[in-house]
Design a protein around this motif. Structure first.
Motif, short mmCIF file in Angstrom:
data_model
loop_
_atom_site.label_atom_id
_atom_site.label_comp_id
_atom_site.label_asym_id
_atom_site.label_seq_id
_atom_site.Cartn_x
_atom_site.Cartn_y
_atom_site.Cartn_z
N GLN A 62 16.59 29.50 29.00
CA GLN A 62 16.88 30.15 27.73
C GLN A 62 17.32 31.59 27.94
N GLY A 63 18.49 31.89 27.39
CA GLY A 63 19.07 33.22 27.52
C GLY A 63 20.02 33.36 28.68
N PHE A 64 20.07 32.35 29.56
CA PHE A 64 20.94 32.42 30.74
C PHE A 64 21.87 31.19 30.81
N GLU A 65 22.05 30.52 29.68
CA GLU A 65 22.83 29.27 29.66
C GLU A 65 24.26 29.48 30.16
N GLU A 66 24.85 30.63 29.87
CA GLU A 66 26.24 30.85 30.27
C GLU A 66 26.41 30.86 31.78
N ASP A 67 25.37 31.30 32.48
CA ASP A 67 25.44 31.37 33.95
C ASP A 67 24.86 30.15 34.64
N VAL A 68 23.83 29.53 34.06
CA VAL A 68 23.11 28.47 34.78
C VAL A 68 23.11 27.13 34.04
N GLY A 69 23.70 27.06 32.86
CA GLY A 69 23.69 25.82 32.10
C GLY A 69 22.41 25.65 31.31
N SER A 70 22.32 24.52 30.63
CA SER A 70 21.16 24.29 29.76
C SER A 70 20.43 22.98 30.05
N ARG A 71 21.05 22.06 30.74
CA ARG A 71 20.44 20.75 30.98
C ARG A 71 19.53 20.79 32.21
N THR A 72 18.49 19.95 32.17
CA THR A 72 17.63 19.73 33.34
C THR A 72 17.33 18.24 33.42
N SER A 73 17.91 17.57 34.42
CA SER A 73 17.65 16.14 34.64
C SER A 73 16.44 15.94 35.53
N PHE A 74 16.31 16.78 36.57
CA PHE A 74 15.19 16.68 37.52
C PHE A 74 14.64 18.07 37.78
#
Length: 448
Positions: A257-269
């Motif tokens: 949260q707050g860093f989606e532009e750099d690291v994305g938003s999804r977490t599969s694992f």
């Protein structure tokens, strides 16, 4: 000469002849007869010609006469000849006779084979293999097809179990793996705890992509983004690219949260150990990390350092209190959301972690007093697990040779240098990422 003198001479001659005759008869009767074998033993004699080859007179005689080569006509000396068989050398003359013992000489033992250097017992470079393991896809450009043509082909085991499940627990396996402590085995974990935990993990926990059949959309290749927490991602604007992969891996204090532009938003694992998760919650709370990411997509992969990981997994999957240990509680753990089930959890196999240490990250630390605490970092285990299960891997936020330009984490509010500790060899890991990138097995994000 008178007649009397002649008679005396004749009488003396007669007596002399009689005496000689008696002496001759006495000598003949007393003559010693030499046994034939003694004559043979003294051959050759001047002017002696051998006519035959008699056998020893007694079977109890412990020595026999023998030729250098079998002699035709002598007992046991006639060899059966087959067409084209090669005849031996001619019979040697009597001067070549020699005595041989009847017993075959005792063979000399072969010289001892020099012992090869053995590995220290804590290495244990033998692993369980998945007999029925098969790739979940048939990707023509996948890592498992590429790796054989690289420098990693000899060390890469495509059928090593990456994850544990109930099919792995047995008394024999427990005896084998209890020799290795920490993440490398089952040392320090009692058998009942293992059974209690692994018995709830079915075949969906055995494979990484248990939902690939529903999500593939006809794709033949699993594309994975593996996201570390390195400061190199700050300002990278790689978030959209990361989220476009089939699966996204994250680790430890993964603040999204707050860093989606750099690291994305999804977490599969989400890869973690109970210890690293709790430490992250304490250390990075101010940055926004309050626990593992929670979503319907997310699967949680334990890296078991202690028995507390097996205990927490069971409690979280069955929604029961943690019975013992540092996390002991009256209520079920809430870290993973209210809808977590056994299918939500996975746990790395200790053979896999030990294999990564032995074949990919065999640090010189193993020759020091810190060898018992050394293991690949949690992020390294995550990335190498993706290498063994995905078809294509893109790695973001991992240490690169210019790491000093960036803060330790992408969410750091001020610059913090990378810390180096004895339990991980981060420089060796950095070198490995470069090698895998050059070999075309991963695509490593680098600013330069």
């Amino acid at each position: 000469m008178t007649a009397g003198g002649l008679r005396r001479r004749l009488l003396l001659s007669f007596l002399g002849v009689c005496g000689l005759l008696c002496l001759y008869i006495l000598c003949v009767s007393l003559q010693f007869r030499v046994p034939w074998r003694m004559v043979q033993a003294r051959l050759p004699l001047p002017g002696y010609a051998r006519e035959s080859h008699p056998q020893p007179s007694s079977s109890s005689d412990s020595r026999i006469l023998a030729w250098d080569t079998p002699h035709p006509g002598a007992p046991g000396g006639q060899e059966e000849q087959t067409p084209g068989a090669r005849h031996g050398p001619p019979t040697p003359p009597p001067s070549k006779l020699r005595l041989k013992p009847t017993r075959a000489p005792t063979p000399k033992p072969p010289p001892p084979t020099p012992k090869r250097p053995t590995e220290p017992p804590y290495i244990g470079d033998r692993y369980a293999r998945e007999e029925f393991w098969r790739a979940q896809t048939n990707c023509s450009a996948g890592i498992r097809r590429k790796v054989a043509g690289t420098d990693f082909g000899a060390r890469f085991l495509a059928d090593i179990p990456v994850l544990q499940w109930r099919g792995h627990i047995s008394a024999a396996e427990y005896e084998r793996l209890r020799r290795y402590p920490g993440a490398h085995g089952w040392g320090g974990v009692d058998f009942d705890t293992l059974v209690s935990c692994l018995s709830i993990l079915n075949t969906s926990s055995r494979v990484m992509f248990d939902d690939w059949g529903r999500r593939s959309n006809g794709s033949t290749c699993v594309r994975c983004a593996v996201v570390g927490n390195g400061g190199i991602l700050n300002g990278s604007r790689k978030g959209r690219e990361i989220d476009q992969h089939d699966y996204v891996f994250r680790v430890n204090g993964a603040v999204v949260q707050g860093f989606e532009e750099d690291v994305g938003s999804r977490t599969s694992f989400y890869t973690f150990s109970t210890n690293t998760m709790r430490n992250s919650m304490r250390s990075y709370a101010s940055a926004g990390y309050h626990g593992p990411p929670v979503s319907e997509e997310t699967r949680y992969i334990f890296l078991p350092d202690h028995d507390r990981d097996y205990i927490l997994l069971r409690a979280a999957a069955t929604h029961t209190p943690i019975e013992r240990g540092p996390e002991r509680s009256k209520d079920p753990p809430k870290y993973f959301g209210e809808h977590a089930t056994a299918d939500t959890f996975k746990i790395y196999h200790p053979d896999f972690v030990r294999y990564l240490r032995n074949r990919f990250l065999r640090s010189s630390t193993l020759r020091t007093r810190y060898r018992d605490i050394y293991r690949p970092s949690t992020g390294a285990v995550m990335l190498l697990a993706a290498l063994h299960t995905c078809d294509q891997v893109s790695a973001y936020g991992f240490m690169t040779p210019d790491y000093k330009k960036y803060s330790d984490h992408y969410y750091d509010k001020k610059y913090r240098g990378v810390g180096f500790f004895a339990n991980h060899d981060l420089r060796m890991e950095m070198s490995l990422w470069q090698q895998l990138h050059r070999a075309g097995l991963i695509r490593l994000y680098m600013r330069e």
